[in-house]
Design a protein around this motif. Structure first.
Motif, PDB file in Angstrom:
ATOM      1  N   ARG A 169       0.858  -1.185   0.000  1.00  0.00           N
ATOM      2  CA  ARG A 169       0.000   0.000   0.000  1.00  0.00           C
ATOM      3  C   ARG A 169       0.894   1.235   0.000  1.00  0.00           C
ATOM      4  NH1 ARG A 169      -5.292   1.113   0.686  1.00  0.00           N
ATOM      5  NH2 ARG A 169      -5.932   2.963   1.882  1.00  0.00           N
ATOM      6  N   SER A 457      -6.023  -1.332  -6.885  1.00  0.00           N
ATOM      7  CA  SER A 457      -7.230  -1.069  -6.072  1.00  0.00           C
ATOM      8  C   SER A 457      -8.153  -0.101  -6.799  1.00  0.00           C
ATOM      9  CB  SER A 457      -6.840  -0.507  -4.706  1.00  0.00           C
ATOM     10  OG  SER A 457      -5.893   0.537  -4.825  1.00  0.00           O
ATOM     11  N   ASP A 498     -10.924  -3.243   4.293  1.00  0.00           N
ATOM     12  CA  ASP A 498     -10.732  -2.238   3.243  1.00  0.00           C
ATOM     13  C   ASP A 498     -11.989  -2.214   2.370  1.00  0.00           C
ATOM     14  OD1 ASP A 498      -9.868  -0.665   1.087  1.00  0.00           O
ATOM     15  OD2 ASP A 498      -7.820  -1.419   1.233  1.00  0.00           O
TER      16      ASP A 498
END
Length: 949
Positions: A169, A457, A498
């Motif tokens: 991330r 993502s 998430d």
């Protein structure tokens, strides 16, 4: 044998046969001992409908899989659909909007349930359309990228990559789609040239400081010298000035050397709080462009982002998810004060910098374009705008939403694509996978060797939800299930999953092995991996093909496919790209309704020439429908003359030259087909079987054998020669049906079933063996001579306007013994096919000694006429008295002159650089085609004139 109807009706047979094949499971016959052969279909979006590109892509795949099945392999064509995150969410949201509802009226779970409901009711329309095209896919094992087994593979890959440090991330600049409110990839952005503006502003130097600004020409002479208390910058997006972190100039730009390292003021916002930013040097600014000074807004421009990273400049985000100016956070005064501290060296975390809202209250909440107007007006009111110029600019748009993309600094999940790309590069270099056509290798290597981190993502609700859970202290736990994540975090730690989902291409990159049962099954041991070939458009080389290479090699330790075939685009007839806005999109289902699936499929294969774009040509499709009709009528002719299904795979024994010739021609055709398909030369393969079927079999062989198989009064002829010929003709027709089947599956299966009793359907028949022992040079030489002689005579008669009803003599000059024997052996055939009667040998005619074969010849027939040359022997068609020779010479001379004039005029245009460089490409291409046509016409007419002697 079942009698064929007089008329070929594609619609009736297509529906009936496809249903039969699917119900009997013939698309995946049980062949446990056969060699495995696998091909995976690029999964179309579940929202999609069949377009002309799908028709091309799937036709080529079906040709290969049907060919492999006929070769006796355990051929598996994996079919499925992609959940298409953005596209599907967009469809369902539109349905809600039509009911005055929106996504946020529901919980995430409720909305996802509605998407599944839509999928069950309306999704997968394209799979029915693929059936219309004749795609022989393994429907019994159809997959979906959100089905349970596939989802399991996706989660495992994500977790494994994270464990290995290859997925992480990070806060980076992404392409932000403000309509869908999600990040999208570079490949999903379309750059278009649009009308825009370039604003030139003054950034005042701190404390009113001044410097001498000097401009020089190429020879170093001073062209401008003045005192300035500002640095000039130019921008196409003034609203982003609020987030500037610096102004950059090139280190070699002498104009600004006196002020490098000094501070300047952003000329917008409340004057008492205006921020000061440094003037720095960087290689990025181009001294020749604009003022040579560039404002650096790292959070809202890709190039600025790189400069900010290199120089440690803070990056301030100005916009929210809808690309409106931020309205959150503390007051502008507080934010500006904190930014000033950061600029002077006070430490700050990335989260703190991201939280700072440097948008003045007067602009907060405004749409970015409304804010732009206000910013420009306010700067102008302060007297700090130098100029504004109209300018064409390149602007990024979301390929699905059509919204202007905003570069945005956000937290996303990334895959270390550079590391995964290395084995994929090596695999291509070593030949473990080859690209066809090879010209695409350079593009592949260039992209892979310069690949950036892959943002995987997306801020959507529909898709594979990212298996990561956040704790209140900022810790992140990645696991395949919430229970595993909780075990990692410890009892009592509150976790929240998430909310993002994975990029659709992340899951589809696993398609070659996740569709086969991985990770629960050892797909390599089962022979299901790697795939033999992958066929795709070149436009998804980076979206999908390269990513499959990376993931396949990483998780399976072997390339996902041995060959990657990249085909071109199907363009409109004038060469333009098809688009709805241009109104030139072609519906393949409409073409199937009009001409039949077989005709459309054959067009696609015959026009596919290793990656070159295909021009849509409905006349060609109609022509291939006529080809199917010709084959249908040939089969009806065979039926009416006692020719039926062959009883042998091997060629029948043959004595007659015409039968030995057609057997050899069949074997040679199979050899050529095998080579073409092995090299993925679809056009060559299609044209090979087309020419053999139309010319060799229908036009020549069936005509040549008519006297042998047709008796008197409609009663078929009998005897050894007739029996042999019927046996050979039935065998050849069977070979045609088998070899044509991959291209035209419906008509071939129908004819196969109607020509006699069979042990099995054509779809699972045996591909012919190209046995070179069946080649017969002597028979080929003899029949080829006959065909060429008849063709030359026919051409001469046509060119000279000899009426079809008129029969002519045929004079031969100086023929050798073999030719003389052939002439009289095939005299009746020449009379029937070439409309000649009486063969006259010119043997010492000058002495009045006629040939022994023609003792009573009238010497007057040996006058002028049309001449043809075959194998060095000259033949003449005496035409005196049959046509007006002088009138024909005059007509041909005039036509030649007209054709040459047009040819030369077109050559002049093509030799004019101005025309070639400035005209539209399609106009230049048409001129070349017209020139070639006129040149050929002039040559043909000149040859006709020469025939008259």
């Amino acid at each position: 044998m079942s009698e064929l109807p007089k008329t070929f009706d594609p619609a009736e047979i297509e529906t009936r046969w496809y249903q039969h094949w699917e119900e009997k499971g013939l698309f995946a016959p049980e062949r446990p001992d056969a060699d495995p052969w696998t091909l995976v279909n690029p999964p179309p979006n579940v929202t999609g409908s069949l377009h002309i590109g799908h028709a091309l892509d799937n036709t080529l795949q079906d040709v290969l899989v049907r060919h492999a099945r006929l070769k006796g392999k355990d051929a598996r064509w994996v079919v499925g659909t992609d959940h298409a995150g953005i596209a599907t969410q967009m469809v369902v949201e539109r349905q809600l909007n039509a009911k005055q509802q929106k996504r946020t009226d529901f919980t995430r779970e409720e909305f996802v349930a509605k998407v599944w409901e839509w999928k069950e009711e309306s999704g997968g329309e394209i799979t029915q359309q693929l059936r219309r095209l004749g795609c022989s896919m393994d429907w019994a094992n159809e997959r979906f990228t959100m089905d349970e087994g596939f989802s399991k593979a996706v989660l495992k890959v994500f977790v494994e990559l994270h464990k290995q440090g290859l997925l992480y991330r990070d806060k980076r600049l992404v392409n932000w789609d403000p309509m869908f409110r999600t990040a999208i990839s570079d490949l999903e952005v379309e750059s278009r040239e649009v009308k825009g503006h370039m604003w030139h502003f003054k950034y005042p130097l701190a404390g009113g400081e001044t410097y001498t600004y000097v401009e020089r020409d190429a020879d170093g002479n001073v062209t401008l010298e003045e005192t300035r208390d500002y640095i000039s910058i130019a921008t196409t997006r003034p609203e982003t000035m609020l987030g500037d972190g610096a102004v950059a100039v090139h280190p070699g730009d002498a104009r600004y050397l006196p002020i490098v390292g000094k501070l300047c003021e952003i000329p917008v916002g409340p004057k008492e709080y205006r921020r000061l930013i440094p003037i720095i040097t960087d290689e990025y600014p181009d001294p020749a462009f604009g003022s040579g000074a560039v404002k650096i807004t790292g959070a809202h421009d890709q190039n600025d982002y790189g400069v900010a990273q290199r120089n440690g400049i803070p990056m301030y985000r100005l916009m929210d998810e809808a690309a409106a100016m931020r309205s959150d956070g503390a007051s502008y005064a507080e934010a500006a004060a904190r930014a000033k501290e950061i600029a002077t060296g006070t430490p700050a975390t990335a989260a703190e910098i991201d939280a700072l809202n440097l948008v003045p209250e007067t602009y907060r909440g405004l749409d970015r374009y409304e804010a732009r107007k206000r910013v420009v007006a306010d700067i102008d009111a302060d007297g700090l705008m130098i100029a504004v110029e109209d300018k064409m600019i390149m602007q990024p748009f979301g390929d699905r939403s059509g919204a202007v993309i905003e570069p945005m600094l956000t937290d996303q999940w990334y895959v270390d694509a550079a590391t995964l790309a290395k084995p994929a590069i090596e695999a291509m270099r070593s030949g473990a996978t080859k690209i066809v056509p090879k010209t695409w290798e350079k593009t592949y290597f260039n992209w892979m060797e310069n690949i950036q981190p892959w943002c995987v993502s997306r801020q959507l609700w529909w898709g594979h939800r990212i298996p990561a859970w956040f704790a209140e202290d900022g810790s992140i736990y990645v696991a395949e299930s919430e229970a595993e994540a909780q075990a990692q975090a410890g009892e009592g730690v509150k976790l929240v999953q998430d909310s993002d989902v994975l990029d659709t291409w992340f899951s589809s990159a696993l398609w070659p092995f996740a569709t086969m049962g991985w990770p629960d099954e050892d797909v390599k041991a089962l022979g299901r991996y790697p795939n033999d070939v992958l066929i795709s458009g070149f436009d998804i080389l980076f979206f999908w093909d390269a990513r499959m290479m990376m993931q396949g090699l990483h998780f399976m330790k072997e390339v996902p496919f041995k060959t990657l075939y990249l085909h071109g685009l199907v363009r409109a007839a004038d060469g333009q790209k098809m688009s709805k806005s241009k109104g030139n999109v072609v519906n393949p289902l409409g073409l199937i309704d009009q001409y039949g699936a077989d005709a459309l499929r054959f067009f696609m294969a015959a026009m596919e020439s290793q990656g070159r774009d295909i021009k849509m040509d409905e006349r060609r499709i109609e022509g291939y429908r006529n080809f199917a009709t010709k084959l249908w009528n040939a089969a009806r002719f065979c039926q009416s003359n006692g020719i039926g299904a062959s009883t042998t795979i091997e060629p029948p024994a043959a004595e007659l030259a015409v039968n030995r010739w057609i057997i050899a021609e069949t074997v040679a055709t199979v050899q050529a087909l095998d080579l073409a398909l092995a090299d993925l030369r679809f056009d060559e393969a299609a044209n090979t079987i087309y020419q053999f079927t139309w010319s060799r079999f229908c036009d020549w062989y069936l005509e040549l054998i008519k006297p042998v198989i047709q008796g008197e009064g409609g009663v078929p002829a009998t005897g050894a020669g007739a029996d042999e010929t019927r046996s050979v003709a039935g065998w050849v027709l069977d070979q045609i049906l088998v070899t044509l089947h991959p291209f035209m599956p419906f008509i071939t299966e129908e004819l196969w079933s109607k020509m006699g009793a069979r042990e099995h359907e054509l779809i699972v028949a045996h591909w012919p063996m190209a046995d070179a022992r069946a080649l017969d040079p002597e028979a080929a030489k003899e029949i080829d001579w006959l065909i060429r002689l008849v063709s030359e005579i026919r051409a001469a008669r046509t060119e000279l306007n000899v009426p079809p009803s008129v029969r002519t003599k045929l004079r031969v000059d100086e023929a050798d013994t073999d030719t003389r024997d052939r002439l009289f052996r095939y005299e009746s055939t020449l009379a029937r096919l070439a409309r000649v009667e009486g063969i006259v040998e010119r043997v010492r005619v000058e002495l009045g000694v006629p040939s022994a074969n023609t003792p009573d010849v009238d010497i007057s027939v040996l006058g002028g006429g049309a001449q043809v040359l075959v194998d060095g022997v000259r033949y003449t068609l005496p035409l005196v008295g049959l046509i007006d020779m002088e009138a024909e010479r005059a007509r041909l001379t005039k036509a030649i002159a007209a054709a040459e004039k047009e040819r030369d005029g077109l050559a002049g245009r093509l030799n004019n650089p101005s025309f070639v460089e400035r005209a539209k490409p399609e106009a230049v291409e048409k001129a070349r085609a017209d020139h070639a046509e006129k040149a050929a016409e002039a040559e043909r007419l000149s040859a006709a004139l020469a025939r008259l002697g």
